[in-house]
Design a protein around this motif. Structure first.
Motif, PDB file in Angstrom:
ATOM      1  N   HIS A 112       6.632  29.509  47.734  1.00  0.00           N
ATOM      2  CA  HIS A 112       7.227  30.290  48.817  1.00  0.00           C
ATOM      3  C   HIS A 112       6.579  29.927  50.148  1.00  0.00           C
ATOM      4  O   HIS A 112       5.360  29.722  50.212  1.00  0.00           O
ATOM      5  CB  HIS A 112       7.034  31.793  48.579  1.00  0.00           C
ATOM      6  CG  HIS A 112       7.940  32.361  47.541  1.00  0.00           C
ATOM      7  ND1 HIS A 112       7.485  33.064  46.441  1.00  0.00           N
ATOM      8  CD2 HIS A 112       9.297  32.335  47.433  1.00  0.00           C
ATOM      9  CE1 HIS A 112       8.516  33.444  45.711  1.00  0.00           C
ATOM     10  NE2 HIS A 112       9.626  33.013  46.287  1.00  0.00           N
ATOM     11  N   ARG A 113       7.400  29.844  51.179  1.00  0.00           N
ATOM     12  CA  ARG A 113       6.895  29.685  52.542  1.00  0.00           C
ATOM     13  C   ARG A 113       7.065  31.012  53.262  1.00  0.00           C
ATOM     14  O   ARG A 113       8.164  31.571  53.298  1.00  0.00           O
ATOM     15  CB  ARG A 113       7.652  28.592  53.298  1.00  0.00           C
ATOM     16  CG  ARG A 113       7.188  28.424  54.752  1.00  0.00           C
ATOM     17  CD  ARG A 113       7.881  27.260  55.437  1.00  0.00           C
ATOM     18  NE  ARG A 113       9.312  27.475  55.602  1.00  0.00           N
ATOM     19  CZ  ARG A 113       9.867  28.159  56.612  1.00  0.00           C
ATOM     20  NH1 ARG A 113       9.104  28.726  57.532  1.00  0.00           N
ATOM     21  NH2 ARG A 113      11.178  28.293  56.678  1.00  0.00           N
ATOM     22  N   CYS A 114       5.977  31.509  53.827  1.00  0.00           N
ATOM     23  CA  CYS A 114       5.986  32.812  54.492  1.00  0.00           C
ATOM     24  C   CYS A 114       5.898  32.645  56.006  1.00  0.00           C
ATOM     25  O   CYS A 114       5.406  31.630  56.508  1.00  0.00           O
ATOM     26  CB  CYS A 114       4.820  33.670  54.001  1.00  0.00           C
ATOM     27  SG  CYS A 114       4.857  33.990  52.215  1.00  0.00           S
ATOM     28  N   VAL A 115       6.381  33.644  56.705  1.00  0.00           N
ATOM     29  CA  VAL A 115       6.278  33.676  58.160  1.00  0.00           C
ATOM     30  C   VAL A 115       5.181  34.662  58.536  1.00  0.00           C
ATOM     31  O   VAL A 115       4.706  35.427  57.690  1.00  0.00           O
ATOM     32  CB  VAL A 115       7.632  34.040  58.800  1.00  0.00           C
ATOM     33  CG1 VAL A 115       8.648  32.932  58.569  1.00  0.00           C
ATOM     34  CG2 VAL A 115       8.173  35.363  58.252  1.00  0.00           C
ATOM     35  N   PRO A 116       4.728  34.657  59.804  1.00  0.00           N
ATOM     36  CA  PRO A 116       3.553  35.454  60.167  1.00  0.00           C
ATOM     37  C   PRO A 116       3.623  36.941  59.812  1.00  0.00           C
ATOM     38  O   PRO A 116       2.579  37.560  59.551  1.00  0.00           O
ATOM     39  CB  PRO A 116       3.451  35.246  61.685  1.00  0.00           C
ATOM     40  CG  PRO A 116       3.987  33.868  61.886  1.00  0.00           C
ATOM     41  CD  PRO A 116       5.121  33.748  60.910  1.00  0.00           C
ATOM     42  N   ASP A 117       4.818  37.542  59.799  1.00  0.00           N
ATOM     43  CA  ASP A 117       4.873  38.964  59.453  1.00  0.00           C
ATOM     44  C   ASP A 117       4.819  39.207  57.950  1.00  0.00           C
ATOM     45  O   ASP A 117       4.894  40.341  57.488  1.00  0.00           O
ATOM     46  CB  ASP A 117       6.111  39.631  60.057  1.00  0.00           C
ATOM     47  CG  ASP A 117       7.419  39.146  59.451  1.00  0.00           C
ATOM     48  OD1 ASP A 117       7.381  38.277  58.568  1.00  0.00           O
ATOM     49  OD2 ASP A 117       8.486  39.650  59.866  1.00  0.00           O
ATOM     50  N   GLY A 118       4.673  38.124  57.165  1.00  0.00           N
ATOM     51  CA  GLY A 118       4.525  38.249  55.726  1.00  0.00           C
ATOM     52  C   GLY A 118       5.798  38.049  54.941  1.00  0.00           C
ATOM     53  O   GLY A 118       5.754  37.861  53.722  1.00  0.00           O
ATOM     54  N   LYS A 119       6.954  38.076  55.605  1.00  0.00           N
ATOM     55  CA  LYS A 119       8.207  37.901  54.876  1.00  0.00           C
ATOM     56  C   LYS A 119       8.340  36.456  54.388  1.00  0.00           C
ATOM     57  O   LYS A 119       7.742  35.532  54.943  1.00  0.00           O
ATOM     58  CB  LYS A 119       9.398  38.278  55.755  1.00  0.00           C
ATOM     59  CG  LYS A 119       9.491  39.776  56.040  1.00  0.00           C
ATOM     60  CD  LYS A 119      10.753  40.098  56.832  1.00  0.00           C
ATOM     61  CE  LYS A 119      10.853  41.595  57.103  1.00  0.00           C
ATOM     62  NZ  LYS A 119      12.093  41.923  57.869  1.00  0.00           N
ATOM     63  N   ILE A 120       9.147  36.288  53.356  1.00  0.00           N
ATOM     64  CA  ILE A 120       9.352  34.976  52.748  1.00  0.00           C
ATOM     65  C   ILE A 120      10.567  34.324  53.384  1.00  0.00           C
ATOM     66  O   ILE A 120      11.649  34.909  53.440  1.00  0.00           O
ATOM     67  CB  ILE A 120       9.538  35.112  51.230  1.00  0.00           C
ATOM     68  CG1 ILE A 120       8.265  35.721  50.605  1.00  0.00           C
ATOM     69  CG2 ILE A 120       9.843  33.765  50.593  1.00  0.00           C
ATOM     70  CD1 ILE A 120       8.426  36.114  49.155  1.00  0.00           C
ATOM     71  N   ALA A 121      10.392  33.087  53.864  1.00  0.00           N
ATOM     72  CA  ALA A 121      11.467  32.384  54.567  1.00  0.00           C
ATOM     73  C   ALA A 121      12.123  31.315  53.708  1.00  0.00           C
ATOM     74  O   ALA A 121      13.270  30.934  53.970  1.00  0.00           O
ATOM     75  CB  ALA A 121      10.923  31.752  55.848  1.00  0.00           C
ATOM     76  N   GLU A 122      11.410  30.826  52.694  1.00  0.00           N
ATOM     77  CA  GLU A 122      11.938  29.719  51.918  1.00  0.00           C
ATOM     78  C   GLU A 122      11.294  29.720  50.540  1.00  0.00           C
ATOM     79  O   GLU A 122      10.145  30.136  50.382  1.00  0.00           O
ATOM     80  CB  GLU A 122      11.640  28.403  52.644  1.00  0.00           C
ATOM     81  CG  GLU A 122      12.538  27.255  52.313  1.00  0.00           C
ATOM     82  CD  GLU A 122      12.460  26.137  53.352  1.00  0.00           C
ATOM     83  OE1 GLU A 122      13.189  25.143  53.188  1.00  0.00           O
ATOM     84  OE2 GLU A 122      11.672  26.261  54.316  1.00  0.00           O
ATOM     85  N   GLY A 123      12.043  29.260  49.540  1.00  0.00           N
ATOM     86  CA  GLY A 123      11.511  29.197  48.186  1.00  0.00           C
ATOM     87  C   GLY A 123      11.991  27.956  47.460  1.00  0.00           C
ATOM     88  O   GLY A 123      13.159  27.567  47.588  1.00  0.00           O
ATOM     89  N   TRP A 124      11.084  27.301  46.722  1.00  0.00           N
ATOM     90  CA  TRP A 124      11.408  26.123  45.912  1.00  0.00           C
ATOM     91  C   TRP A 124      11.080  26.457  44.458  1.00  0.00           C
ATOM     92  O   TRP A 124       9.962  26.856  44.142  1.00  0.00           O
ATOM     93  CB  TRP A 124      10.588  24.917  46.338  1.00  0.00           C
ATOM     94  CG  TRP A 124      10.900  24.377  47.700  1.00  0.00           C
ATOM     95  CD1 TRP A 124      11.746  23.336  48.011  1.00  0.00           C
ATOM     96  CD2 TRP A 124      10.357  24.814  48.964  1.00  0.00           C
ATOM     97  NE1 TRP A 124      11.756  23.119  49.366  1.00  0.00           N
ATOM     98  CE2 TRP A 124      10.923  24.006  49.976  1.00  0.00           C
ATOM     99  CE3 TRP A 124       9.460  25.831  49.324  1.00  0.00           C
ATOM    100  CZ2 TRP A 124      10.606  24.170  51.320  1.00  0.00           C
ATOM    101  CZ3 TRP A 124       9.148  25.994  50.663  1.00  0.00           C
ATOM    102  CH2 TRP A 124       9.718  25.171  51.646  1.00  0.00           C
ATOM    103  N   TRP A 125      12.040  26.283  43.552  1.00  0.00           N
ATOM    104  CA  TRP A 125      11.885  26.638  42.145  1.00  0.00           C
ATOM    105  C   TRP A 125      11.876  25.390  41.265  1.00  0.00           C
ATOM    106  O   TRP A 125      12.645  24.458  41.495  1.00  0.00           O
ATOM    107  CB  TRP A 125      13.041  27.520  41.684  1.00  0.00           C
ATOM    108  CG  TRP A 125      13.190  28.823  42.400  1.00  0.00           C
ATOM    109  CD1 TRP A 125      13.690  29.019  43.661  1.00  0.00           C
ATOM    110  CD2 TRP A 125      12.848  30.113  41.896  1.00  0.00           C
ATOM    111  NE1 TRP A 125      13.678  30.358  43.971  1.00  0.00           N
ATOM    112  CE2 TRP A 125      13.174  31.053  42.911  1.00  0.00           C
ATOM    113  CE3 TRP A 125      12.317  30.572  40.693  1.00  0.00           C
ATOM    114  CZ2 TRP A 125      12.977  32.421  42.749  1.00  0.00           C
ATOM    115  CZ3 TRP A 125      12.117  31.935  40.529  1.00  0.00           C
ATOM    116  CH2 TRP A 125      12.438  32.853  41.540  1.00  0.00           C
ATOM    117  N   GLN A 126      11.033  25.411  40.253  1.00  0.00           N
ATOM    118  CA  GLN A 126      11.068  24.431  39.168  1.00  0.00           C
ATOM    119  C   GLN A 126      10.844  25.206  37.865  1.00  0.00           C
ATOM    120  O   GLN A 126       9.878  25.969  37.759  1.00  0.00           O
ATOM    121  CB  GLN A 126       9.987  23.353  39.331  1.00  0.00           C
ATOM    122  CG  GLN A 126      10.200  22.420  40.511  1.00  0.00           C
ATOM    123  CD  GLN A 126      11.416  21.519  40.343  1.00  0.00           C
ATOM    124  OE1 GLN A 126      11.831  21.229  39.218  1.00  0.00           O
ATOM    125  NE2 GLN A 126      11.992  21.084  41.452  1.00  0.00           N
TER     126      GLN A 126
END
Length: 235
Positions: free
Chosen positions: A203-217
């Protein structure tokens, strides 16, 4: 218990000190016990630096201090300082990696029983999900809710978090998925079979803690085999 040492110093020769630290890292390969090292510069005083060094325990920190390379580098570092550095020894009593905590909550939320809870406190509105089973990628919170709905309609499931690593704005989570096949899954009717699979998500997070992107395997082939989807191919 994790142990942290704060080293407070003043120097106008930071470039030389930085090279000295590189030498210490090189010379103590395989011997040093420090696990994390951060150096910060005071925004209001360019000659004021604080180094934060993390160790698995106080005992490991003392073992590190007793290395001859550490003692020699320390003496050279003091010579580069405008005054004798001060040390603060800390036992860590709370260590909360907030991005990692949000990633754990993400898995708990999408597997929650009943109606899927709102995701606006976890995801940015234009969340981008990279899942090998979806082409094209799922983009947007509403689209991701629909994708979750397909899994939630097909399985009564839960995640077990096996490992997590956080660095910068990324959190990598290794997980185990276990569930019961209770609904149609890509054309496979409900079978009541118990299934499990392993996978990892970054997961890639933004400064406020929310998740902006996700990569699954994950082991989708193994999952399909457990559902009997490969039986005809094996005959």
């Amino acid at each position: 218990m994790t142990f942290v040492q704060l080293i407070d110093c003043r120097t106008s020769r930071f470039d030389e000190m930085n090279r000295l630290m590189d030498q210490w890292v090189e010379q103590t390969k395989g011997k040093r016990t420090a696990t994390h090292d951060i150096i910060g510069k005071d925004r209001s005083d360019a000659a004021h630096f604080i180094e934060i060094v993390e160790f698995p325990s106080y005992e490991e920190a003392m073992r590190n201090s007793n290395l001859p390379e550490t003692d020699r580098i320390f003496q050279e570092m003091v010579a580069l300082c405008d005054a004798t550095p001060t040390f603060t020894d800390l036992d860590v009593v709370r260590d909360e990696q907030l991005y990692a905590a949000n990633a754990r909550r993400f898995f708990e939320t999408i597997a929650a029983k009943g109606e899927l809870p709102p995701l606006n406190d976890l995801l940015v509105e234009d969340y981008h999900d990279h899942d090998p089973s979806n082409d094209p990628d799922v983009i947007g919170m509403d689209a991701f809710r629909r994708a979750c709905g397909e899994w939630r309609g097909a399985f009564d499931f839960a995640f077990t978090i096996e490992d997590q690593m956080a660095q910068g704005d990324r959190v990598c989570t290794r997980w185990t998925f276990k569930g019961t096949h209770v609904g149609d899954f890509f054309g496979i009717p409900a079978s009541a079979r118990e299934v499990s699979m392993t996978g990892a998500t970054i997961h890639r997070c933004v400064p406020d803690g929310k998740i902006a992107e996700g990569w699954w395997q994950y082991d989708r082939l193994g999952l399909m085999a457990q559902l009997g989807a490969l039986d005809a191919l094996e005959q």
